[in-house]
Write an enzyme that holds these catalytic residues in place. Structure first.
Site, PDB file in Angstrom:
ATOM      1  N   GLU A   7      47.512  39.520  37.101  1.00 49.92           N
ATOM      2  CA  GLU A   7      48.187  40.825  36.977  1.00 49.92           C
ATOM      3  C   GLU A   7      49.542  40.686  36.296  1.00 49.92           C
ATOM      4  O   GLU A   7      50.530  41.301  36.703  1.00 49.92           O
ATOM      5  CB  GLU A   7      48.305  41.492  38.357  1.00 49.92           C
ATOM      6  N   TRP A  56      55.324  43.741  39.693  1.00 50.11           N
ATOM      7  CA  TRP A  56      55.468  43.457  41.125  1.00 50.11           C
ATOM      8  C   TRP A  56      55.583  41.967  41.429  1.00 50.11           C
ATOM      9  O   TRP A  56      56.219  41.585  42.396  1.00 50.11           O
ATOM     10  CB  TRP A  56      54.324  44.081  41.924  1.00 50.11           C
ATOM     11  N   TYR A  86      41.792  48.833  40.607  1.00 50.00           N
ATOM     12  CA  TYR A  86      41.676  49.467  41.919  1.00 50.00           C
ATOM     13  C   TYR A  86      41.605  50.980  41.730  1.00 50.00           C
ATOM     14  O   TYR A  86      42.576  51.594  41.295  1.00 50.00           O
ATOM     15  CB  TYR A  86      42.857  49.077  42.811  1.00 50.00           C
ATOM     16  N   GLU A  97      39.504  41.304  39.886  1.00 48.28           N
ATOM     17  CA  GLU A  97      39.565  41.894  41.226  1.00 48.28           C
ATOM     18  C   GLU A  97      39.175  43.356  41.120  1.00 48.28           C
ATOM     19  O   GLU A  97      39.593  44.041  40.185  1.00 48.28           O
ATOM     20  CB  GLU A  97      40.984  41.868  41.801  1.00 48.28           C
TER      21      GLU A  97
END
Length: 316
Positions: free
Chosen positions: A173, A178, A235, A265
């Site tokens: 990512e 983050w 997501y 993911e």
């Protein structure tokens, strides 16, 4: 796609690494490899999947955060300490599973910041560490970067000794702000990845790794010479029915059309009815751990059964 592009980017890659990459290419667009992340030794996620479906995922994702040398135990929350404790020993667990099955091993690394930080310092909000400092030759940050890489390399090496290839997904990512490795912009994330690649491939000769890039950001792509598999994490909202076609097109457009692609993911399982019609050439997906699979908040038992009953899904 040319045969050359199907070969690992490491010219000295092990036979097993080459065979795994060839398998991914042979599958993409025809079948879909099932994958599940687990970050604890009991691997409760895969046990749950077997209980519900009678089958197990072909790919298992494991986590290296418990091996980070920089955990600040004095200034860590209960949640952080629990996560570190749960993760201890997962390399041995992964190694045992891989030796006893014909499954595929994937690793990511929630890397506690090399210098400073508190609590879960892989999050930028918990550290004042600046990833750009690693790129300064001779800096303390660069020194710590290599020291940490040596620690992780010694764990990864255990698989090479057993002729087990690894889908290695570092700096995951990197398109987000983050984590500390993504917080200083796409160029920094790209350079960190290349720096690690050079050290692991050319200095330490970890030849059993397949290099998985994990970002859909155009500015961050390191280049075809450093990447075996392109991937991204997605997501979406619970209840969404998707084959992740839109996300695939964006990933290919922003990175390369020369590499096999994967869903590094997902929170929501792909809808196999949609996928069987579209045959979007993802080689594999990997559902995230804990509540994403162990509860029905994100994926119901019915959803799980439907995916694992698909003749297009490759299971263990």
């Amino acid at each position: 796609m040319s045969i050359e592009l199907c070969k690992p980017v490491n010219p000295n890659a092990t036979k097993e690494a080459g065979e795994l990459l060839a398998f991914l290419y042979s599958v993409a667009g025809k079948k879909l490899i099932s994958g599940q992340h687990t970050q604890t030794n009991p691997m409760e996620e895969t046990a749950y999947i077997e209980e519900v479906t009678g089958k197990q995922p072909k790919l298992r994702g494991f986590e290296l955060l418990g091996y980070s040398p920089n955990v600040n135990y004095e200034d860590a929350s209960e949640a952080c300490l629990t996560e570190v404790e749960e993760n201890k020993g997962t390399v041995d667990t992964a190694l045992k599973w891989a030796k006893e099955s014909n499954g595929i091993v994937s690793f990511c690394f929630h890397w506690f910041s090399p210098i400073g930080g508190h609590d879960k310092s892989f999050y930028q909000k918990n550290t004042d560490f600046d990833a750009r400092d690693i790129l300064i030759p001779g800096s303390e940050a660069e020194k710590k970067f290599y020291e940490d890489l040596d620690v992780i390399a010694s764990e990864l090496r255990k698989f090479e000794k057993e002729n087990i290839p690894i889908l290695w997904r570092p700096f995951h990512e990197a398109d987000g702000d983050w984590f500390w490795w993504g917080a200083r912009g796409h160029e920094t994330g790209k350079q960190l990845y290349i720096k690690m690649f050079d050290y692991y491939v050319n200095k330490l000769h970890l030849n059993h790794l397949l290099w998985v890039w994990n970002s859909p950001a155009k500015e961050g792509y390191p280049g075809d010479e450093y990447v075996d598999v392109i991937s991204r994490d997605v997501y979406v909202s619970p209840g969404t029915k998707t084959d992740y076609a839109k996300e695939y097109e964006e990933l290919i457009r922003n990175t390369t059309g020369n590499k096999v692609a994967a869903l590094g993911e997902v929170g929501i399982l792909p809808d196999m009815e949609l996928w069987e019609k579209s045959k979007i050439p993802w080689a594999y997906y990997m559902t995230w751990s804990k509540e994403f699979i162990l509860t029905e908040e994100y994926n119901t038992k019915q959803d799980l059964k439907k995916v694992y009953d698909s003749p297009a899904l490759i299971t263990l």
